[in-house]
Write an enzyme that holds these catalytic residues in place. Sequence first.
Site, PDB file in Angstrom:
ATOM      1  N   GLU A   1       0.832  -1.208   0.000  1.00 35.73           N
ATOM      2  CA  GLU A   1       0.000   0.000   0.000  1.00 35.73           C
ATOM      3  C   GLU A   1       0.868   1.261   0.000  1.00 35.73           C
ATOM      4  O   GLU A   1       0.543   2.245  -0.646  1.00 35.73           O
ATOM      5  CB  GLU A   1      -0.953  -0.001   1.204  1.00 35.73           C
ATOM      6  CG  GLU A   1      -1.930  -1.183   1.243  1.00 35.73           C
ATOM      7  CD  GLU A   1      -2.760  -1.321  -0.021  1.00 35.73           C
ATOM      8  OE1 GLU A   1      -3.028  -0.288  -0.668  1.00 35.73           O
ATOM      9  OE2 GLU A   1      -3.114  -2.459  -0.390  1.00 35.73           O
TER      10      GLU A   1
ATOM     11  N   ASP B   1       3.737  -3.802  -5.940  1.00 33.19           N
ATOM     12  CA  ASP B   1       4.316  -5.095  -5.562  1.00 33.19           C
ATOM     13  C   ASP B   1       5.845  -5.030  -5.579  1.00 33.19           C
ATOM     14  O   ASP B   1       6.510  -5.561  -4.684  1.00 33.19           O
ATOM     15  CB  ASP B   1       3.846  -6.198  -6.524  1.00 33.19           C
ATOM     16  CG  ASP B   1       2.470  -6.741  -6.156  1.00 33.19           C
ATOM     17  OD1 ASP B   1       1.946  -6.328  -5.093  1.00 33.19           O
ATOM     18  OD2 ASP B   1       1.922  -7.554  -6.917  1.00 33.19           O
TER      19      ASP B   1
HETATM   20 ZN   LIG Z   1      -2.594  -2.436  -4.646  1.00 35.17          ZN
END
Ligand SMILES: [Zn+2]
Length: 401
Positions: A263, A344
């Site tokens: 996040e 990611d």
């Molecule tokens: Zn995400």
Amino acid sequence: MTASQFSALFVAALLSNAVIKLWLAYRQLDHVAANRAEVPAAFREQINIAAHHKAADYTSTLVRFGGLTVLFDTFLLLAFTVGGGIQWLSDASSSLTDSLLLQGVAVIVLVLVLQSLLEIPFDLYRTFNIEARFGFNKMTLKLYLLDAVKGTLLGAVLGLPLLFAVLWMMSAMGDLWWLYVWGVWVFNKFEPMQDKAQKSRIEALLARCGFESSGLFVMDGSKRSSHGNAYFTGFGKTKRIVFYDTLLQRLSSGEIDAVLAHELGHFKHRHVIKRIAFTFAVSLGFLWLLAQLLNADWFYLGMGVTTQSTAIALLLFFMALPVFTFLLHPLTSAYSRKHEFEADAYAAQQTDANELVNALVKLYQDNAKTLTPDPLYATFYESHPPAPIRIAHLQKLGVAK
Ligand SMILES: [Zn+2]
């Protein structure tokens, strides 16, 4: 353009969208069924066959249900527009009051209320049949009704003044009204939103990533549903990360770190601000377009309405817009998936990629999300990369590190 040309274009686009949606749904059903027998190799260690079957069945049930709503929504839109529904509601509202502004508000509110009422049976079925059957629903009928009443009141309190303001500006501010409306709308979006509960944790990681915000929020989703999620929202001082309490209970602290880092990756890459800038730019374009259509006879007549007013134009515009932008779905989905890959990669840099993989596998399992979506269906709709591709990408990053 003539009214009948536009009418034909609108109906053709609406029907072809429905066909495409049903075809994609059919592909998804087919693909999930074909892969139901075995857990994909990459997931065999973490996901058992019962969970895999549940994901396949849940996905298929939702897709079938989605097909039904496509048919219903298509029929409803035809009934409202070329079927004369809006014209009828407009006539009814003009008998209520002489004020054009009030008539406009009445038509829009009537359409919205009617639409919501007609959607209730679908929503009830989804919540208390489908979600309950797969063990996700935690909502009682009482809580459902309370939520519905609260939602309606909140919508009225926030939406009605905005609607009055917009309709007033459209008729009183001259040729550049669309610019003023846009300004009011943008200002409205900038208001800080509130959250239910807050709880801060893992300050070390937040500090390491230079994350200054109003904090980490935990949302008590578990009263309503056992689906888990985490997301990033807001910007500037109001930005925050929201975790569902269901997710926190399920993940180890290493996995929570990894999800949090993902996040934060969205924050580092300025995804929210990019997305907001994109939305603002697109909406300015749309409002300009609406201004061009406001006095076009073919636009009203083509959509089955003879009464011309700013409210009707607004209503018709927002009904027609999704019909003509549906085919852009794959582009916005691809844009969103690009952001997921970037977040990611950031998570893999800051924490252990394998922790994120484990967290994701738990998320897929807990939400009974299919591991084997149809590639075309995923390209069209999915804002996140399909499970096997996303996990392979993370594993590669984990090894590279
Ligand atoms: Zn995400």
